[in-house]
Every structure is written in structure tokens, then in C-alpha cells.
Write an enzyme that holds these catalytic residues in place. Structure first.
Site, short mmCIF file in Angstrom:
data_model
loop_
_atom_site.label_atom_id
_atom_site.label_comp_id
_atom_site.label_asym_id
_atom_site.label_seq_id
_atom_site.Cartn_x
_atom_site.Cartn_y
_atom_site.Cartn_z
CD GLU A 59 1.75 -0.38 9.21
OE1 GLU A 59 1.15 0.03 8.30
OE2 GLU A 59 2.63 -0.08 9.85
CB CYS A 62 4.48 5.20 5.06
SG CYS A 62 5.24 4.23 6.37
CG HIS A 70 -0.12 0.20 2.48
ND1 HIS A 70 -0.86 0.98 3.64
CD2 HIS A 70 1.00 -0.22 3.17
CE1 HIS A 70 -0.20 0.99 4.53
NE2 HIS A 70 1.08 0.37 4.18
CG HIS A 106 3.29 -3.36 6.20
ND1 HIS A 106 4.00 -3.06 6.91
CD2 HIS A 106 2.76 -2.25 5.42
CE1 HIS A 106 4.18 -1.57 6.97
NE2 HIS A 106 3.22 -1.11 6.13
CG ASP A 113 -2.37 -13.50 1.13
OD1 ASP A 113 -1.68 -12.66 1.77
OD2 ASP A 113 -2.32 -14.77 0.81
CG HIS A 114 0.21 -12.86 -1.83
ND1 HIS A 114 0.03 -13.57 -0.86
CD2 HIS A 114 1.74 -12.68 -2.06
CE1 HIS A 114 1.15 -13.95 -0.46
NE2 HIS A 114 2.23 -13.37 -1.03
CG HIS A 146 5.54 0.85 2.34
ND1 HIS A 146 4.78 1.83 2.04
CD2 HIS A 146 4.92 0.43 3.48
CE1 HIS A 146 3.93 2.04 3.32
NE2 HIS A 146 4.11 1.28 3.96
#
Length: 144
Positions: free
Chosen positions: A133, A42, A23, A50, A88-89, A48
Site C-alpha cells: 500500500e 483513512c 478508497h 495510493h 488501476d485508476h 484517499h
């Protein structure tokens, strides 16, 4: 005599899942300079990633027949539908319509997960959503 007979015992049940997503923290309400000042690195235009951890806690009465607040298989399926499939992903900002107009902070990720789970779980079952996070940056949301 069994002391538990007639008692309505309540418990909390938690389950953890992990997902990976990228994100960018960026608010269209702020200028480029303000975004950089507020969100720092960020706000990188390329985003970037997580490896998030999410702990979902439900609560309710312990069923006297099954001994469970909820079958863990059911909770796992609810979490798969509400968390893993949509997040996810994924690039949260580009792949998840909710974040088209909402800054993808961890606070808002927790709200998103809460709202998704609320649609699936029995009424009143959801107690809290805890989103890691990182190991040091954690948000707890209880629907308030």
C-alpha cells in the site's frame, strides 16, 4: 554427463505491477464514531489514494524444454486481466463490485487479487500475492 538430467527442478517466479487507486476505509457494521476510531484519517468521507505495488509469485516445475516455470508474457497478461484492468485508476469502493460489501483494506485487496488470479492461472501455480500500500505497509497473502 548433465547432472540435471532426470531431475524435476522447481522454482518461483515473481512479477511486479503498480496501479493507482482511491478508497475509503469504512465498515457499515460500525457507527460513524467507531469507524473514525478504527480507521482514523483513512475514514475521510472523500477517500484517499495510493500508488499500490503488487508482486505476484507463482511456482512450479521448470520446463526442461523452455527452461521456464511460466512464460513471463503469459504472467503479464494474467496480471493485466486480474489486477490492472479492474483496479488501476479506480475508486475501489465505487468502481469494483467486490468492495461494495467488503472493506477495501490492503488485506482485502490482496484477497481480491488472489481470487482473480486463481481463476486465470493454471491450478496450483499461484504461490503468493504481496501488496504494498506504501513502502512501509505491506500485506502478503498465500490463499490461507
Amino acid at each position: 554427463m548433465n547432472a540435471a538430467v532426470g531431475l524435476r527442478r522447481r522454482a518461483r517466479l515473481s512479477r511486479l505491477v503498480s496501479f493507482s487507486a482511491s478508497h475509503r476505509l469504512h465498515s457499515p457494521s460500525l457507527s460513524a464514531e467507531e469507524n473514525l476510531k478504527v480507521f482514523g484519517k483513512c475514514n475521510n468521507p472523500n477517500g484517499h489514494g495510493h500508488n499500490y505495488k503488487v508482486v505476484v509469485t507463482i511456482h512450479g516445475e521448470i520446463d526442461p524444454v523452455t527452461g521456464m516455470v511460466m512464460n513471463l508474457t503469459d504472467l503479464k497478461e494474467y496480471m493485466e486481466e486480474a489486477i490492472m484492468k479492474p483496479l488501476d485508476h479506480k475508486n475501489l469502493d465505487l468502481d469494483v463490485p467486490y468492495f461494495a460489501d467488503v472493506v477495501s483494506t490492503t488485506e482485502n485487496v490482496a484477497v481480491y487479487i488472489w481470487e482473480n488470479l486463481q481463476r486465470l492461472l493454471p491450478v496450483g501455480a499461484l504461490y503468493k500475492v504481496k501488496v504494498y500500500e506504501t513502502d512501509n505497509n505491506i500485506v502478503v497473502y498465500k490463499g490461507e
